[in-house]
Enzyme design. Structure first.
Site, PDB file in Angstrom:
ATOM      1  N   GLY A  50       0.772  -1.234   0.000  1.00 55.67           N
ATOM      2  CA  GLY A  50       0.000   0.000   0.000  1.00 55.67           C
ATOM      3  C   GLY A  50       0.803   1.284   0.000  1.00 55.67           C
ATOM      4  O   GLY A  50       0.372   2.295  -0.573  1.00 55.67           O
ATOM      5  N   GLU A 107       3.993   4.617   5.477  1.00 55.93           N
ATOM      6  CA  GLU A 107       2.828   3.749   5.345  1.00 55.93           C
ATOM      7  C   GLU A 107       1.673   4.515   4.706  1.00 55.93           C
ATOM      8  O   GLU A 107       1.589   5.745   4.850  1.00 55.93           O
ATOM      9  CB  GLU A 107       2.375   3.247   6.730  1.00 55.93           C
ATOM     10  CG  GLU A 107       2.969   1.919   7.141  1.00 55.93           C
ATOM     11  CD  GLU A 107       2.314   0.732   6.419  1.00 55.93           C
ATOM     12  OE1 GLU A 107       1.815   0.894   5.292  1.00 55.93           O
ATOM     13  OE2 GLU A 107       2.326  -0.360   6.998  1.00 55.93           O
ATOM     14  N   ASP A 111      -3.928   1.781  11.275  1.00 59.39           N
ATOM     15  CA  ASP A 111      -5.279   1.448  11.700  1.00 59.39           C
ATOM     16  C   ASP A 111      -5.199   0.985  13.163  1.00 59.39           C
ATOM     17  O   ASP A 111      -5.157   1.811  14.075  1.00 59.39           O
ATOM     18  CB  ASP A 111      -5.789   0.353  10.752  1.00 59.39           C
ATOM     19  CG  ASP A 111      -7.258   0.061  10.901  1.00 59.39           C
ATOM     20  OD1 ASP A 111      -7.829   0.364  11.957  1.00 59.39           O
ATOM     21  OD2 ASP A 111      -7.863  -0.498   9.969  1.00 59.39           O
ATOM     22  N   LYS A 139      -6.232   6.239  11.123  1.00 56.30           N
ATOM     23  CA  LYS A 139      -7.547   5.923  11.707  1.00 56.30           C
ATOM     24  C   LYS A 139      -7.343   5.788  13.198  1.00 56.30           C
ATOM     25  O   LYS A 139      -7.429   4.689  13.766  1.00 56.30           O
ATOM     26  CB  LYS A 139      -8.044   4.579  11.146  1.00 56.30           C
ATOM     27  CG  LYS A 139      -9.017   4.671  10.006  1.00 56.30           C
ATOM     28  CD  LYS A 139      -9.616   3.294   9.755  1.00 56.30           C
ATOM     29  CE  LYS A 139     -10.128   3.188   8.347  1.00 56.30           C
ATOM     30  NZ  LYS A 139     -10.630   1.831   8.037  1.00 56.30           N
ATOM     31  N   PHE A 160     -14.315   2.364   5.592  1.00 53.63           N
ATOM     32  CA  PHE A 160     -13.498   1.552   4.698  1.00 53.63           C
ATOM     33  C   PHE A 160     -13.177   2.395   3.473  1.00 53.63           C
ATOM     34  O   PHE A 160     -14.071   2.815   2.741  1.00 53.63           O
ATOM     35  CB  PHE A 160     -14.268   0.287   4.314  1.00 53.63           C
ATOM     36  CG  PHE A 160     -13.449  -0.721   3.576  1.00 53.63           C
ATOM     37  CD1 PHE A 160     -12.059  -0.704   3.598  1.00 53.63           C
ATOM     38  CD2 PHE A 160     -14.072  -1.731   2.862  1.00 53.63           C
ATOM     39  CE1 PHE A 160     -11.309  -1.646   2.933  1.00 53.63           C
ATOM     40  CE2 PHE A 160     -13.334  -2.688   2.180  1.00 53.63           C
ATOM     41  CZ  PHE A 160     -11.951  -2.636   2.223  1.00 53.63           C
ATOM     42  N   VAL A 161     -11.888   2.676   3.263  1.00 54.14           N
ATOM     43  CA  VAL A 161     -11.493   3.573   2.183  1.00 54.14           C
ATOM     44  C   VAL A 161     -10.479   2.895   1.258  1.00 54.14           C
ATOM     45  O   VAL A 161      -9.752   1.986   1.672  1.00 54.14           O
ATOM     46  CB  VAL A 161     -10.906   4.902   2.710  1.00 54.14           C
ATOM     47  CG1 VAL A 161     -11.967   5.699   3.454  1.00 54.14           C
ATOM     48  CG2 VAL A 161      -9.689   4.666   3.599  1.00 54.14           C
ATOM     49  N   ASP A 167      -6.396  -0.748  -0.720  1.00 54.47           N
ATOM     50  CA  ASP A 167      -7.160  -1.637  -1.603  1.00 54.47           C
ATOM     51  C   ASP A 167      -8.383  -2.219  -0.928  1.00 54.47           C
ATOM     52  O   ASP A 167      -8.524  -2.183   0.302  1.00 54.47           O
ATOM     53  CB  ASP A 167      -6.273  -2.796  -2.071  1.00 54.47           C
ATOM     54  CG  ASP A 167      -5.996  -3.799  -0.946  1.00 54.47           C
ATOM     55  OD1 ASP A 167      -5.532  -3.362   0.133  1.00 54.47           O
ATOM     56  OD2 ASP A 167      -6.274  -4.987  -1.134  1.00 54.47           O
ATOM     57  N   ARG A 173      -6.303   0.293  -5.715  1.00 50.69           N
ATOM     58  CA  ARG A 173      -5.113   0.959  -5.166  1.00 50.69           C
ATOM     59  C   ARG A 173      -4.718   2.166  -6.016  1.00 50.69           C
ATOM     60  O   ARG A 173      -4.109   3.109  -5.525  1.00 50.69           O
ATOM     61  CB  ARG A 173      -3.926  -0.009  -5.158  1.00 50.69           C
ATOM     62  CG  ARG A 173      -3.997  -1.138  -4.165  1.00 50.69           C
ATOM     63  CD  ARG A 173      -2.654  -1.810  -4.095  1.00 50.69           C
ATOM     64  NE  ARG A 173      -2.690  -3.127  -3.499  1.00 50.69           N
ATOM     65  CZ  ARG A 173      -2.604  -3.368  -2.186  1.00 50.69           C
ATOM     66  NH1 ARG A 173      -2.495  -2.380  -1.341  1.00 50.69           N
ATOM     67  NH2 ARG A 173      -2.623  -4.610  -1.722  1.00 50.69           N
TER      68      ARG A 173
HETATM   69  C1  PRP Z   1      -2.388  -2.271   5.568  1.00 54.44           C
HETATM   70  C2  PRP Z   1      -1.574  -0.994   5.639  1.00 54.44           C
HETATM   71  C3  PRP Z   1      -0.740  -1.216   6.870  1.00 54.44           C
HETATM   72  C4  PRP Z   1      -1.667  -2.021   7.772  1.00 54.44           C
HETATM   73  C5  PRP Z   1      -2.276  -1.100   8.789  1.00 54.44           C
HETATM   74  O1  PRP Z   1      -1.598  -3.256   4.997  1.00 54.44           O
HETATM   75  O2  PRP Z   1      -0.790  -0.810   4.497  1.00 54.44           O
HETATM   76  O3  PRP Z   1       0.437  -1.960   6.593  1.00 54.44           O
HETATM   77  O4  PRP Z   1      -2.680  -2.583   6.928  1.00 54.44           O
HETATM   78  O5  PRP Z   1      -3.118  -1.805   9.652  1.00 54.44           O
HETATM   79  P1  PRP Z   1      -2.863  -1.950  11.213  1.00 54.44           P
HETATM   80  O6  PRP Z   1      -2.499  -0.590  11.728  1.00 54.44           O
HETATM   81  O7  PRP Z   1      -4.216  -2.414  11.730  1.00 54.44           O
HETATM   82  O8  PRP Z   1      -1.804  -2.953  11.429  1.00 54.44           O
HETATM   83  P2  PRP Z   1      -2.137  -4.677   4.509  1.00 54.44           P
HETATM   84  O9  PRP Z   1      -1.772  -5.713   5.513  1.00 54.44           O
HETATM   85  O10 PRP Z   1      -3.595  -4.546   4.146  1.00 54.44           O
HETATM   86  O11 PRP Z   1      -1.265  -4.949   3.208  1.00 54.44           O
HETATM   87  P3  PRP Z   1      -1.136  -4.108   1.841  1.00 54.44           P
HETATM   88  O12 PRP Z   1      -0.340  -2.874   2.137  1.00 54.44           O
HETATM   89  O13 PRP Z   1      -0.415  -5.044   0.945  1.00 54.44           O
HETATM   90  O14 PRP Z   1      -2.535  -3.772   1.368  1.00 54.44           O
END
Ligand code: PRP
Length: 185
Positions: A50, A107, A111, A139, A160-161, A167, A173
């Site tokens: 991401g 990042e 979340d 968030k 949810f964005v 994604d 994305r």
């Molecule tokens: C998403 C985002 C962060 C993580 C945040 O990655 O890029 O790495 O979730 O969430 P958290 O604060 O609850 O840990 P994801 O695991 O969806 O992988 P991606 O970047 O490949 O979409």
């Protein structure tokens, strides 16, 4: 029952994102210390997948006289789910030795904070000169683990964005705006 997703409203426009990205880059640059030779080196670490989209925009806003290096880690806590599994898996580690160097972890979103908490502890154990964090979206209402966010683009509500690297089951994305997602059963 099959769940379908549809794009919702624009939450943050591409113009707002571009403006904020330039502001964040200016702050990051101003805070990056010079070494004895007057060199301002910064290792920018993107967390795949991401963060790639925001990172590429961010680093291109940094001053050309900075010594900017880019490296990536591949981790995943969500897989194809929309909720964190709580388990962080590392698929690919850094090529760069960060010991004694200034590191900025980028990042797309923080979340629950679990991914960042795990990564920051791991990277700190490698003894960088400095370790800072920059996220496009926070968030913060969903935080489960306290993590330090040094540079934040936007605080967003618990919606949810997608877009700018975020994604929905692998889709959207590439969108330039941050948009909400609607579900229909
Ligand atoms: C998403 C985002 C962060 C993580 C945040 O990655 O890029 O790495 O979730 O969430 P958290 O604060 O609850 O840990 P994801 O695991 O969806 O992988 P991606 O970047 O490949 O979409």
């Amino acid at each position: 029952m099959e769940q379908r997703y549809r794009l919702g409203d624009v939450l943050i426009s591409r113009g707002e994102i571009a403006k904020k990205t330039a502001e964040l880059a200016a702050k990051v640059a101003a805070d990056t210390p010079q070494d004895a030779d007057g060199n301002r080196e910064l290792i920018v670490v993107g967390i795949l997948t991401g963060a790639v989209f925001f990172l590429t925009d961010l680093v291109r806003e940094l001053p050309e006289d900075m010594d900017v290096r880019v490296d990536f880690m591949s981790v995943s806590s969500y897989g194809n789910e929309t909720k964190s599994s709580g388990v962080v898996r590392i698929f690919h580690d850094l090529k760069t030795n960060i010991e004694g160097r200034n590191v900025l972890v980028v990042e797309d979103i923080v979340d629950t904070g679990r991914t960042f908490a795990y990564l920051l502890e791991l990277l700190q154990s490698r003894n960088p000169a400095s370790l800072r964090t920059c996220v496009l979206l926070d968030k913060s209402a969903r935080r489960e683990t306290e993590v330090r966010v040094d540079y934040c683009g936007f605080n967003i509500p618990d919606a949810f964005v997608v877009g700018c690297g975020l994604d929905c089951a692998g889709m959207w994305r590439h969108l330039k705006d941050i948009r909400t997602v609607r579900t229909q059963s």
